[in-house]
Design a protein around this motif. Structure first.
Motif, PDB file in Angstrom:
ATOM      1  N   THR A  99      -9.893  21.853  -4.908  1.00  0.00           N
ATOM      2  CA  THR A  99      -9.900  22.107  -3.475  1.00  0.00           C
ATOM      3  C   THR A  99     -11.076  21.326  -2.905  1.00  0.00           C
ATOM      4  O   THR A  99     -12.078  21.109  -3.584  1.00  0.00           O
ATOM      5  CB  THR A  99     -10.084  23.619  -3.192  1.00  0.00           C
ATOM      6  OG1 THR A  99     -11.210  24.089  -3.923  1.00  0.00           O
ATOM      7  CG2 THR A  99      -8.852  24.402  -3.584  1.00  0.00           C
ATOM      8  N   TYR A 100     -10.941  20.890  -1.678  1.00  0.00           N
ATOM      9  CA  TYR A 100     -12.021  20.124  -1.072  1.00  0.00           C
ATOM     10  C   TYR A 100     -11.973  20.267   0.437  1.00  0.00           C
ATOM     11  O   TYR A 100     -10.970  20.696   1.014  1.00  0.00           O
ATOM     12  CB  TYR A 100     -11.957  18.645  -1.468  1.00  0.00           C
ATOM     13  CG  TYR A 100     -10.742  17.941  -0.924  1.00  0.00           C
ATOM     14  CD1 TYR A 100     -10.799  17.289   0.304  1.00  0.00           C
ATOM     15  CD2 TYR A 100      -9.541  17.935  -1.618  1.00  0.00           C
ATOM     16  CE1 TYR A 100      -9.686  16.664   0.821  1.00  0.00           C
ATOM     17  CE2 TYR A 100      -8.425  17.304  -1.118  1.00  0.00           C
ATOM     18  CZ  TYR A 100      -8.501  16.671   0.111  1.00  0.00           C
ATOM     19  OH  TYR A 100      -7.399  16.061   0.625  1.00  0.00           O
ATOM     20  N   ASP A 101     -13.057  19.897   1.086  1.00  0.00           N
ATOM     21  CA  ASP A 101     -13.156  19.927   2.541  1.00  0.00           C
ATOM     22  C   ASP A 101     -14.139  18.833   2.941  1.00  0.00           C
ATOM     23  O   ASP A 101     -15.092  18.548   2.210  1.00  0.00           O
ATOM     24  CB  ASP A 101     -13.669  21.302   3.002  1.00  0.00           C
ATOM     25  CG  ASP A 101     -13.599  21.477   4.509  1.00  0.00           C
ATOM     26  OD1 ASP A 101     -12.533  21.192   5.091  1.00  0.00           O
ATOM     27  OD2 ASP A 101     -14.599  21.909   5.098  1.00  0.00           O
ATOM     28  N   THR A 119     -10.718  28.173  -7.543  1.00  0.00           N
ATOM     29  CA  THR A 119     -12.087  27.719  -7.334  1.00  0.00           C
ATOM     30  C   THR A 119     -13.040  28.890  -7.527  1.00  0.00           C
ATOM     31  O   THR A 119     -12.827  29.963  -6.982  1.00  0.00           O
ATOM     32  CB  THR A 119     -12.225  27.150  -5.903  1.00  0.00           C
ATOM     33  OG1 THR A 119     -11.376  26.005  -5.793  1.00  0.00           O
ATOM     34  CG2 THR A 119     -13.656  26.761  -5.590  1.00  0.00           C
ATOM     35  N   LYS A 149      -8.524  30.483  -3.422  1.00  0.00           N
ATOM     36  CA  LYS A 149      -7.334  29.641  -3.383  1.00  0.00           C
ATOM     37  C   LYS A 149      -7.588  28.394  -2.539  1.00  0.00           C
ATOM     38  O   LYS A 149      -7.132  27.311  -2.862  1.00  0.00           O
ATOM     39  CB  LYS A 149      -6.177  30.454  -2.811  1.00  0.00           C
ATOM     40  CG  LYS A 149      -4.845  29.820  -2.957  1.00  0.00           C
ATOM     41  CD  LYS A 149      -3.762  30.791  -2.538  1.00  0.00           C
ATOM     42  CE  LYS A 149      -2.409  30.203  -2.824  1.00  0.00           C
ATOM     43  NZ  LYS A 149      -1.355  31.157  -2.561  1.00  0.00           N
ATOM     44  N   ASP A 150      -8.350  28.538  -1.450  1.00  0.00           N
ATOM     45  CA  ASP A 150      -8.690  27.426  -0.568  1.00  0.00           C
ATOM     46  C   ASP A 150      -9.931  27.815   0.234  1.00  0.00           C
ATOM     47  O   ASP A 150     -10.308  28.982   0.272  1.00  0.00           O
ATOM     48  CB  ASP A 150      -7.524  27.112   0.368  1.00  0.00           C
ATOM     49  CG  ASP A 150      -7.619  25.712   0.975  1.00  0.00           C
ATOM     50  OD1 ASP A 150      -8.534  24.944   0.602  1.00  0.00           O
ATOM     51  OD2 ASP A 150      -6.777  25.377   1.827  1.00  0.00           O
TER      52      ASP A 150
END
Length: 169
Positions: A99-101, A119, A149-150
């Motif tokens: 997951t990334y942002d 994560t 999850k996100d």
């Protein structure tokens, strides 16, 4: 003799009027006549406004840099951004993408602590900026204590929002 018109106003007044307009209106003014096109093309403050608005940016009025330098830096940053190619491919060892942002120059990458796809930790990278003369900075949150999850972030509010995986009953 005809009545004096809009184009007979001093250039400084025309620039002040155009400066009030939004991006769409300035683009329309560019297309009206050569005189207005030349005024906009030759005026650094209008070029800066066009660059800012076309890139969805807001002016940092506290900047000590002159407008000509700001326009130059913005154009250089856009050129680098459009010509950028990744140096390497990124792949996690377990074959799953993390997951990334990415918000405001900070890349946040979710890390799993086991073979699950959840994560459990987040690594933050403030990316190096030649325009702002800032180095790469790294920090992390090593145990989130929940299966995530996100997630998303908002650096302006120093905020992380986690979407937790539901716990089976």
């Amino acid at each position: 003799m005809g009545k004096p018109g809009f184009l007979h106003l001093p250039t400084e007044i025309l620039v002040a009027i155009i400066q009030i307009l939004d991006l769409r209106d300035i683009v329309a003014v560019l297309q009206i006549c050569r005189t207005l096109y030349t005024i906009i093309a030759d005026t650094r403050s209008l070029q800066y406004k066009l660059e800012l608005e076309s890139n969805g940016m807001v002016d940092d009025q506290s900047s000590p840099l002159p407008i000509a330098r700001r326009v130059e830096l913005m154009r250089r940053q856009n050129k680098v951004w459009h010509e950028w190619t990744p140096a390497t491919d990124f792949k996690q060892s377990n074959g799953r993408l993390p997951t990334y942002d990415f918000q405001k120059g900070i890349l946040s990458i979710g890390k799993s602590t086991d073979d699950s796809s959840m994560t459990r930790a987040i690594e933050f990278h403030r990316l190096r900026s030649a325009a702002l003369d800032s180095p790469h900075t790294l920090w992390s949150c090593n145990d989130l204590e929940v299966d995530v999850k996100d997630f998303t972030t908002d650096p302006d509010q120093d905020l992380i929002v986690l979407l937790e995986r539901p716990v089976p009953l």
